[in-house]
Design a protein around this motif. Structure first.
Motif, PDB file in Angstrom:
ATOM      1  N   SER A  80       0.937  -1.308  -0.073  1.00 38.48           N
ATOM      2  CA  SER A  80      -0.192  -0.025   0.033  1.00 38.48           C
ATOM      3  C   SER A  80       0.903   1.175  -0.059  1.00 38.48           C
ATOM      4  O   SER A  80       2.101   1.145   0.022  1.00 38.48           O
ATOM      5  N   THR A  81       0.391   2.224   0.097  1.00 42.83           N
ATOM      6  CA  THR A  81       1.130   3.741   0.182  1.00 42.83           C
ATOM      7  C   THR A  81       1.949   3.889   1.400  1.00 42.83           C
ATOM      8  O   THR A  81       2.445   4.870   1.302  1.00 42.83           O
ATOM      9  N   GLU A  82       1.484   3.096   2.513  1.00 41.24           N
ATOM     10  CA  GLU A  82       2.256   3.045   3.713  1.00 41.24           C
ATOM     11  C   GLU A  82       3.876   2.699   3.350  1.00 41.24           C
ATOM     12  O   GLU A  82       4.889   2.961   4.026  1.00 41.24           O
ATOM     13  N   ASN A  83       4.234   1.923   2.128  1.00 40.20           N
ATOM     14  CA  ASN A  83       5.481   1.369   2.048  1.00 40.20           C
ATOM     15  C   ASN A  83       6.220   2.534   1.405  1.00 40.20           C
ATOM     16  O   ASN A  83       6.348   2.659   0.182  1.00 40.20           O
ATOM     17  N   SER A  84       7.192   3.224   2.276  1.00 45.48           N
ATOM     18  CA  SER A  84       7.988   4.426   1.787  1.00 45.48           C
ATOM     19  C   SER A  84       8.917   3.898   0.910  1.00 45.48           C
ATOM     20  O   SER A  84       9.464   4.812  -0.089  1.00 45.48           O
ATOM     21  N   ALA A  85       9.503   2.922   1.109  1.00 46.88           N
ATOM     22  CA  ALA A  85      10.542   2.379  -0.020  1.00 46.88           C
ATOM     23  C   ALA A  85      10.277   2.317  -1.362  1.00 46.88           C
ATOM     24  O   ALA A  85      11.091   2.107  -2.092  1.00 46.88           O
ATOM     25  N   ASP A  86       8.873   2.109  -1.641  1.00 45.81           N
ATOM     26  CA  ASP A  86       8.461   2.079  -3.040  1.00 45.81           C
ATOM     27  C   ASP A  86       8.732   3.577  -3.556  1.00 45.81           C
ATOM     28  O   ASP A  86       8.792   3.659  -4.757  1.00 45.81           O
ATOM     29  N   PHE A  87       8.653   4.510  -2.646  1.00 44.77           N
ATOM     30  CA  PHE A  87       8.728   5.976  -3.078  1.00 44.77           C
ATOM     31  C   PHE A  87       9.996   6.729  -3.090  1.00 44.77           C
ATOM     32  O   PHE A  87      10.259   7.720  -3.640  1.00 44.77           O
ATOM     33  N   ILE A  88      10.725   6.236  -2.088  1.00 46.27           N
ATOM     34  CA  ILE A  88      11.934   6.743  -1.692  1.00 46.27           C
ATOM     35  C   ILE A  88      13.035   5.841  -1.824  1.00 46.27           C
ATOM     36  O   ILE A  88      13.281   5.050  -1.006  1.00 46.27           O
ATOM     37  N   PRO A  89      13.596   5.662  -3.025  1.00 47.77           N
ATOM     38  CA  PRO A  89      14.470   4.496  -3.367  1.00 47.77           C
ATOM     39  C   PRO A  89      15.470   4.111  -2.425  1.00 47.77           C
ATOM     40  O   PRO A  89      15.987   2.966  -2.235  1.00 47.77           O
ATOM     41  N   ILE A  90      16.168   5.173  -1.798  1.00 51.49           N
ATOM     42  CA  ILE A  90      17.416   5.000  -1.122  1.00 51.49           C
ATOM     43  C   ILE A  90      16.866   4.186   0.222  1.00 51.49           C
ATOM     44  O   ILE A  90      17.744   3.375   0.728  1.00 51.49           O
ATOM     45  N   LEU A  91      15.551   4.061   0.506  1.00 53.39           N
ATOM     46  CA  LEU A  91      15.079   3.293   1.678  1.00 53.39           C
ATOM     47  C   LEU A  91      15.460   1.728   1.441  1.00 53.39           C
ATOM     48  O   LEU A  91      15.219   0.986   2.317  1.00 53.39           O
ATOM     49  N   GLN A  92      15.333   1.428   0.064  1.00 52.78           N
ATOM     50  CA  GLN A  92      15.418   0.166  -0.383  1.00 52.78           C
ATOM     51  C   GLN A  92      16.722  -0.558   0.350  1.00 52.78           C
ATOM     52  O   GLN A  92      16.990  -1.686   0.456  1.00 52.78           O
ATOM     53  N   TYR A  93      17.780   0.299   0.312  1.00 52.08           N
ATOM     54  CA  TYR A  93      19.092   0.006   0.759  1.00 52.08           C
ATOM     55  C   TYR A  93      19.383   0.052   2.127  1.00 52.08           C
ATOM     56  O   TYR A  93      20.630  -0.279   2.565  1.00 52.08           O
ATOM     57  N   LEU A  94      18.367   0.718   2.953  1.00 57.06           N
ATOM     58  CA  LEU A  94      18.632   0.629   4.402  1.00 57.06           C
ATOM     59  C   LEU A  94      17.853  -0.495   5.025  1.00 57.06           C
ATOM     60  O   LEU A  94      16.968  -1.273   4.545  1.00 57.06           O
ATOM     61  N   PRO A  95      18.240  -0.945   6.407  1.00 56.77           N
ATOM     62  CA  PRO A  95      17.610  -1.870   6.976  1.00 56.77           C
ATOM     63  C   PRO A  95      16.071  -1.824   7.150  1.00 56.77           C
ATOM     64  O   PRO A  95      15.632  -0.545   7.841  1.00 56.77           O
ATOM     65  N   ASN A  96      15.302  -2.803   6.813  1.00 60.03           N
ATOM     66  CA  ASN A  96      13.866  -2.745   6.704  1.00 60.03           C
ATOM     67  C   ASN A  96      13.428  -3.755   7.228  1.00 60.03           C
ATOM     68  O   ASN A  96      13.214  -4.945   6.061  1.00 60.03           O
ATOM     69  N   LEU A  97      12.980  -4.149   8.316  1.00 63.54           N
ATOM     70  CA  LEU A  97      12.372  -5.468   8.808  1.00 63.54           C
ATOM     71  C   LEU A  97      11.139  -5.828   8.297  1.00 63.54           C
ATOM     72  O   LEU A  97      10.910  -6.964   7.947  1.00 63.54           O
TER      73      LEU A  97
END
Length: 598
Positions: free
Chosen positions: A314-331
């Motif tokens: 859903s739109t709650e997943n920030s990693a979909d819209f801020i690409p750098i978050l895909q490379y940070l720890p995301n449990l």
């Protein structure tokens, strides 16, 4: 038309015109000045060429993100700031420096915002001001569907915002959504590239990530055909009108007994898991020709992933819209990948069993997988390629139908139990209607539906009031689009706010109230025009392939449970219907008690 060098021609045979000159050209033509380089082209001489030129200029300006005037102002401000900061006479304190820099930043952004609105022909899309890097993501809060609805009241039914680095257009209102997804359906039929969606079915999902093309269309037609064939075939039980009805009867009977036994043994309990397993068993029987026990640990773990999936996708997943978050720890995202791997493995095992010589129900077409395999051998997905349906495509189709099928129906059914417990007078009215129509020795059937208008009205009001699918899976434009006077570039992410359409005061009277009567006309029958205003399964090219089957299941399960059981909340407990946001919104967990109707 366009010049081979990429610049724009005003007319056949003329020299190419640069982007800046083209704006001046159009202004001169509009004013009818004799000094224009294209005096021959004016409104009085050839309006069609003028219109083409005006459209060309509009598209050029719409694509220009930082107009020339903005850059001139920027350098002005930068040079002035530099002069002030290096002056020997004046040197500000740290606080003053921060204030000045903040003022300069806001001035730049205001100039940019203003310059973006200075377009001819095609207007810039209004919307809230985005912050750098994060955009408007923090404005969405815990209930994005409500926040976007409030923004629609301020900016209009079509507005834009920025989530992270990605621009998003939001569509609100029934007529706007219908115009975009149905009338201009080809323009909005694509899916955006989002990391969470890419993982679903290993990138082969017909629902989440497959591109909109001829192969996708053929794939969807095959899936719908197989689903209809299996669900409408003759049932083994002569009392049932079709195979789908037989599967629902079987699971509903089991669920009724389980609810009574658990209430007798433990008192009020949370029925969510058992409802979900019962619904998932119907989908499993349709897809694979088999059911699972309610204590099967693997099956329970598979169907229990729905809530986590709904939150990440859903739109709650920030990693979909801020690409750098895909490379940070995301449990959460790591957990999502693990869940999808387990889910895909479960689906693949059940699908591959149908390819074995001694596979389950190999020789008959009584399940969608076998039917889909058989149809796929006779049909080519791609007209330009001599190939049928691969095992991977069969598995991805089964994954789409199983995941979407059990989640949508089980969510609707669990919500219905809460609404019935919260509004006992409505529950009683439905039961009286069922008793007057259906013999107590038989379960309600699909053929009884026309004679149960209030029961159907309750189901539709549940869909509308809860709007548990608040927004469709994000859409994406397939090409540059002019919609409602706004220019929307190709590959723009589009949100469709179904919740707003279901609570729009211009369409619904007192939308915050739960009133099944709003769907009943003066003759006591369903008002089909009003019924068609409810949005839950999307619209247009990407409309849910299993919508008809899902509606049948919800109606049958609900009618059978209400015929057999009284549903009650714990004494003195007030049920809160506030949902938890996700791709499909879940309610809070409650303990309910069930007792048999005499």
């Amino acid at each position: 038309m366009r010049h081979p060098t990429g610049r724009v021609r005003a007319e056949q045979g003329s020299a190419p015109i640069g982007r800046r000159a083209l704006g001046r050209e159009l202004s001169a033509i509009k004013a009818g000045k004799p000094g224009s380089r294209r005096t021959a082209i004016c409104r009085s001489d050839c309006g069609s060429d003028f219109a083409k030129l005006e459209t060309e200029v509009s598209e050029v300006r719409a694509r220009r993100r930082f107009p020339l005037r903005f850059w001139r102002y920027r350098w002005c401000i930068v040079e002035m700031t530099s002069a002030l900061m290096t002056s020997e006479v004046w040197w500000p304190s740290l606080q003053s420096s921060m204030l000045i820099l903040s003022t300069i930043f806001l001035a730049l952004m205001t100039l940019h915002r203003t310059s973006m609105k200075r377009r001819n022909g095609v207007h810039s899309i209004p919307g809230p001001y985005p912050w750098p890097i994060v955009g408007n993501i923090f404005q969405l809060g815990r209930e994005p569907h409500r926040v976007l609805s409030e923004m629609a009241n301020k900016y209009g039914q079509v507005f834009s915002l920025q989530i992270g680095s990605r621009p998003v257009v939001v569509l609100n209102g029934l007529n706007i959504i219908k115009k975009a997804l149905v009338i201009q359906g080809e323009d909005f039929a694509e899916r955006p590239y989002l990391e969470s969606m890419r993982i679903v079915s290993k990138g082969q999902s017909m629902v989440f990530n497959k591109p909109y093309n001829a192969e996708w269309k053929a794939h969807k037609r095959l899936a719908q055909s197989a689903l209809r064939t299996v669900c409408s075939e003759e049932a083994e039980n002569s009392e049932c009108s079709c195979a789908l009805e037989q599967h629902v009867w079987s699971e509903a009977r089991y669920l009724v007994h389980m609810c009574l036994d658990l209430t007798a043994e433990h008192g009020p309990f949370d029925p969510l898991q058992h409802v979900t397993v019962s619904v998932a068993n119907v989908i499993s029987a349709i897809l694979f020709g088999r059911r699972f026990e309610h204590d099967d640990k693997e099956f329970i773990s598979i169907v229990s992933t729905a809530e986590e999936f709904a939150k990440v996708a859903s739109t709650e997943n920030s990693a979909d819209f801020i690409p750098i978050l895909q490379y940070l720890p995301n449990l959460r995202f790591r957990r999502f990948k693990e869940l999808m791997a387990t889910f895909d493995s479960f689906i693949e095992r059940n699908v591959l069993d149908h390819y074995k010589p001694n596979g389950t129900n190999k020789k008959n077409l009584s399940n969608v997988t076998n039917s889909f395999i058989a149809m796929g051998k006779e049909t080519e997905l791609d007209e330009n390629a001599n190939r049928g349906v691969s095992k991977e495509q069969v598995a991805s189709t089964a994954s789409d139908l199983f995941g979407a099928g059990f989640d949508t129906v089980s969510t609707a059914l669990s919500w219905s139990l809460l609404y019935l417990a919260k509004f006992p007078e409505i529950q009683e009215k439905i039961q009286k209607e069922i008793d007057a129509t259906v013999d107590r020795t038989n379960f309600p059937r699909l053929t009884d539906k026309p004679n149960l208008p209030y029961t159907e009205a309750f189901m539709l009001e549940l869909f509308r009031h809860s709007s548990f699918v608040p927004m469709t899976i994000p859409h994406c434009t397939t090409r540059d689009v002019v919609f409602e006077g706004y220019f929307i570039p190709k590959n723009t992410c589009v949100f469709v706010n179904q919740w707003q359409a279901n609570h729009d005061r211009n369409v619904w009277k007192d939308p915050e109230l739960f009133m099944p009567e709003r769907f009943i006309n003066s003759d006591g029958q369903m008002d089909r025009l009003v019924c068609n205003n409810v949005l839950l399964f999307g619209m247009g090219k990407r409309r849910c392939a299993g919508e008809v089957i899902a509606r049948m299941q919800v109606f049958l399960f609900m009618a059978i449970l209400l015929q057999q059981l009284h549903i009650e909340a714990r004494p003195g407990e007030d049920i809160d219907l506030t949902p938890s946001f996700g791709l499909s919104m879940k309610h809070k967990h409650y303990r309910l008690s069930f007792r048999a109707r005499n």
